[in-house]
Design a protein around this motif. Structure first.
Motif, PDB file in Angstrom:
ATOM      1  N   ARG A  14       0.839  -1.190   0.000  1.00 23.66           N
ATOM      2  CA  ARG A  14       0.000   0.000   0.000  1.00 23.66           C
ATOM      3  C   ARG A  14       0.882   1.251   0.000  1.00 23.66           C
ATOM      4  O   ARG A  14       1.967   1.272   0.567  1.00 23.66           O
ATOM      5  N   GLY A  16       0.720   4.130   1.519  1.00 20.53           N
ATOM      6  CA  GLY A  16       1.108   4.651   2.831  1.00 20.53           C
ATOM      7  C   GLY A  16       2.236   3.850   3.452  1.00 20.53           C
ATOM      8  O   GLY A  16       3.169   4.404   4.043  1.00 20.53           O
ATOM      9  N   GLY A  28       1.953   6.335  10.034  1.00 19.45           N
ATOM     10  CA  GLY A  28       0.776   6.254   9.187  1.00 19.45           C
ATOM     11  C   GLY A  28      -0.014   7.544   9.109  1.00 19.45           C
ATOM     12  O   GLY A  28      -0.575   7.878   8.058  1.00 19.45           O
ATOM     13  N   ALA A  29      -0.063   8.278  10.214  1.00 17.43           N
ATOM     14  CA  ALA A  29      -0.787   9.558  10.216  1.00 17.43           C
ATOM     15  C   ALA A  29      -0.124  10.557   9.270  1.00 17.43           C
ATOM     16  O   ALA A  29      -0.808  11.274   8.519  1.00 17.43           O
ATOM     17  N   ARG A  32      -0.876   9.434   5.672  1.00 15.92           N
ATOM     18  CA  ARG A  32      -2.246   9.798   5.297  1.00 15.92           C
ATOM     19  C   ARG A  32      -2.334  11.279   4.965  1.00 15.92           C
ATOM     20  O   ARG A  32      -2.943  11.670   3.958  1.00 15.92           O
ATOM     21  N   ALA A  33      -1.715  12.119   5.787  1.00 16.97           N
ATOM     22  CA  ALA A  33      -1.791  13.563   5.588  1.00 16.97           C
ATOM     23  C   ALA A  33      -1.191  13.991   4.250  1.00 16.97           C
ATOM     24  O   ALA A  33      -1.816  14.761   3.511  1.00 16.97           O
ATOM     25  N   ILE A  35      -0.568  12.147   1.576  1.00 20.53           N
ATOM     26  CA  ILE A  35      -1.281  11.540   0.447  1.00 20.53           C
ATOM     27  C   ILE A  35      -2.591  12.279   0.202  1.00 20.53           C
ATOM     28  O   ILE A  35      -2.894  12.669  -0.936  1.00 20.53           O
ATOM     29  N   GLU A  36      -3.375  12.501   1.256  1.00 20.77           N
ATOM     30  CA  GLU A  36      -4.662  13.184   1.101  1.00 20.77           C
ATOM     31  C   GLU A  36      -4.499  14.637   0.663  1.00 20.77           C
ATOM     32  O   GLU A  36      -5.393  15.199   0.032  1.00 20.77           O
ATOM     33  N   THR A  48      -4.556  10.220  -4.255  1.00 25.44           N
ATOM     34  CA  THR A  48      -4.914  10.579  -2.888  1.00 25.44           C
ATOM     35  C   THR A  48      -5.445   9.385  -2.097  1.00 25.44           C
ATOM     36  O   THR A  48      -6.035   9.558  -1.033  1.00 25.44           O
ATOM     37  N   ARG A  49      -5.212   8.176  -2.608  1.00 28.16           N
ATOM     38  CA  ARG A  49      -5.677   6.972  -1.920  1.00 28.16           C
ATOM     39  C   ARG A  49      -4.522   6.324  -1.159  1.00 28.16           C
ATOM     40  O   ARG A  49      -3.609   5.767  -1.761  1.00 28.16           O
ATOM     41  N   ARG A  50      -4.601   6.382   0.164  1.00 26.73           N
ATOM     42  CA  ARG A  50      -3.543   5.804   1.001  1.00 26.73           C
ATOM     43  C   ARG A  50      -3.433   4.301   0.769  1.00 26.73           C
ATOM     44  O   ARG A  50      -2.358   3.723   0.847  1.00 26.73           O
ATOM     45  N   GLY A  51      -4.538   3.642   0.482  1.00 26.60           N
ATOM     46  CA  GLY A  51      -4.542   2.200   0.274  1.00 26.60           C
ATOM     47  C   GLY A  51      -4.207   1.777  -1.144  1.00 26.60           C
ATOM     48  O   GLY A  51      -4.260   0.590  -1.458  1.00 26.60           O
TER      49      GLY A  51
END
Length: 73
Positions: A14, A16, A28-29, A32-33, A35-36, A48-51
């Protein structure tokens, strides 16, 4: 600029997790930040999809660095 090779075990990882594995984010936080916020590109396009699953042959760009995903040998 030559991409930094990031070897992965298995068929994919993934997005992230890749950023954490490459040591460009702390956790991970943070992954996520960024990437989003649209700061990460996969194969030249913002994702923009962390997964998002990245596989050997894909490139990931973040903070001016490019990483080439390769199969672990």
């Amino acid at each position: 600029m030559t991409p930094i090779e990031i070897p992965i075990a298995g068929e994919s990882i993934r997005l992230g997790q890749l950023l954490k594995f490459a040591s460009v984010v702390e956790d991970g936080a943070d992954a996520r930040a960024v990437i989003e916020a649209g700061e990460v590109e996969v194969n030249g396009e913002v994702d923009t999809r962390r997964g998002r699953q990245v596989r050997p042959g894909d490139t990931v760009t973040y903070a001016g660095e490019t990483f080439a995903v390769v199969a672990e040998s």
